[in-house]
Design a protein around this motif. Structure first.
Motif, PDB file in Angstrom:
ATOM      1  N   ASN A 121       2.923  11.785  -2.980  1.00 12.94           N
ATOM      2  CA  ASN A 121       3.474  11.896  -4.321  1.00 12.94           C
ATOM      3  C   ASN A 121       4.659  12.858  -4.307  1.00 12.94           C
ATOM      4  O   ASN A 121       4.796  13.679  -3.407  1.00 12.94           O
ATOM      5  CB  ASN A 121       2.409  12.388  -5.304  1.00 12.94           C
ATOM      6  N   LYS A 143       1.592   5.279  -2.182  1.00 13.55           N
ATOM      7  CA  LYS A 143       1.206   6.273  -3.187  1.00 13.55           C
ATOM      8  C   LYS A 143       2.290   6.493  -4.224  1.00 13.55           C
ATOM      9  O   LYS A 143       2.022   6.820  -5.369  1.00 13.55           O
ATOM     10  CB  LYS A 143       0.904   7.604  -2.512  1.00 13.55           C
ATOM     11  N   SER A 144       3.560   6.329  -3.803  1.00 13.33           N
ATOM     12  CA  SER A 144       4.671   6.503  -4.733  1.00 13.33           C
ATOM     13  C   SER A 144       5.872   5.708  -4.241  1.00 13.33           C
ATOM     14  O   SER A 144       5.963   5.339  -3.067  1.00 13.33           O
ATOM     15  CB  SER A 144       5.037   7.976  -4.875  1.00 13.33           C
ATOM     16  N   ASP A 186       4.786   7.815  -9.306  1.00 15.22           N
ATOM     17  CA  ASP A 186       3.772   8.491  -8.486  1.00 15.22           C
ATOM     18  C   ASP A 186       2.364   8.017  -8.833  1.00 15.22           C
ATOM     19  O   ASP A 186       2.155   7.289  -9.800  1.00 15.22           O
ATOM     20  CB  ASP A 186       3.826  10.009  -8.737  1.00 15.22           C
ATOM     21  N   ASN A 187       1.401   8.496  -8.044  1.00 14.78           N
ATOM     22  CA  ASN A 187      -0.036   8.284  -8.266  1.00 14.78           C
ATOM     23  C   ASN A 187      -0.433   6.809  -8.272  1.00 14.78           C
ATOM     24  O   ASN A 187      -1.301   6.396  -9.039  1.00 14.78           O
ATOM     25  CB  ASN A 187      -0.487   8.947  -9.575  1.00 14.78           C
ATOM     26  N   ASN A 218       0.863  -1.170   0.000  1.00 17.71           N
ATOM     27  CA  ASN A 218       0.000   0.000   0.000  1.00 17.71           C
ATOM     28  C   ASN A 218       0.905   1.228   0.000  1.00 17.71           C
ATOM     29  O   ASN A 218       1.537   1.534   1.009  1.00 17.71           O
ATOM     30  CB  ASN A 218      -0.911  -0.020   1.232  1.00 17.71           C
ATOM     31  N   THR A 274      -2.262   3.483  -7.096  1.00 19.92           N
ATOM     32  CA  THR A 274      -3.441   3.015  -6.371  1.00 19.92           C
ATOM     33  C   THR A 274      -3.265   1.544  -5.992  1.00 19.92           C
ATOM     34  O   THR A 274      -3.893   1.065  -5.053  1.00 19.92           O
ATOM     35  CB  THR A 274      -4.725   3.185  -7.206  1.00 19.92           C
ATOM     36  N   GLU A 275      -2.422   0.831  -6.748  1.00 17.63           N
ATOM     37  CA  GLU A 275      -2.060  -0.556  -6.449  1.00 17.63           C
ATOM     38  C   GLU A 275      -0.582  -0.713  -6.763  1.00 17.63           C
ATOM     39  O   GLU A 275      -0.068  -0.105  -7.701  1.00 17.63           O
ATOM     40  CB  GLU A 275      -2.842  -1.548  -7.322  1.00 17.63           C
ATOM     41  N   LYS A 317      -1.278  -0.186 -10.544  1.00 18.85           N
ATOM     42  CA  LYS A 317      -2.215   0.726 -11.208  1.00 18.85           C
ATOM     43  C   LYS A 317      -1.959   2.140 -10.715  1.00 18.85           C
ATOM     44  O   LYS A 317      -1.563   2.337  -9.566  1.00 18.85           O
ATOM     45  CB  LYS A 317      -3.656   0.328 -10.940  1.00 18.85           C
ATOM     46  N   GLN A 318      -2.226   3.107 -11.607  1.00 23.07           N
ATOM     47  CA  GLN A 318      -2.081   4.516 -11.278  1.00 23.07           C
ATOM     48  C   GLN A 318      -3.362   5.256 -11.584  1.00 23.07           C
ATOM     49  O   GLN A 318      -4.169   4.812 -12.379  1.00 23.07           O
ATOM     50  CB  GLN A 318      -0.950   5.143 -12.100  1.00 23.07           C
ATOM     51  N   LYS A 319      -3.518   6.432 -10.911  1.00 21.77           N
ATOM     52  CA  LYS A 319      -4.671   7.292 -11.188  1.00 21.77           C
ATOM     53  C   LYS A 319      -4.520   7.908 -12.554  1.00 21.77           C
ATOM     54  O   LYS A 319      -3.465   8.224 -13.006  1.00 21.77           O
ATOM     55  CB  LYS A 319      -4.743   8.431 -10.171  1.00 21.77           C
TER      56      LYS A 319
END
Length: 98
Positions: A33, A6-7, A73-74, A4, A76-77, A96-98
């Motif tokens: 990020n 974010k970056s 960055d960004n 878990n 989500t997984e 995965k990223q946003k």
């Protein structure tokens, strides 16, 4: 293994000996990020010895020439898997990223 985060920052460390064929590396996990701009300490650091290569699958990343680091960055997984071969390790990073 899933994480878990974010970056992340991926970086190479110095070889322990000039006779080593492969380099150790690290993956630093952050809950923000742009961690390279913040000066914040990583939430977790994963260390790997004798790495032949790092494969990044399906993620946008930035290579920073100043520190020779890769920043992603960004997220989500995030999944980081290591394939232990005869005399080295291959790291696979996906997610995965946003």
């Amino acid at each position: 293994m899933k994480y878990n985060s974010k970056s992340i920052i991926i970086g190479r460390k110095k070889r322990k000996s000039e006779h080593d064929n492969f380099s150790p590396c690290f993956v630093a996990l952050f809950n923000i990020n742009k961690p390279h701009k913040s000066g914040q300490v990583p939430d977790k650091i994963l260390d790997f010895d004798s790495v032949r290569k790092v494969t990044i699958c399906g993620l946008d990343c930035e290579y920073h020439l100043e520190g020779s680091d890769i920043v992603i960055d960004n997220l989500t997984e995030l999944s980081i898997d290591e394939d232990k071969q005869k005399d080295c390790i291959v790291i696979r990073i996906s997610g995965k990223q946003k």
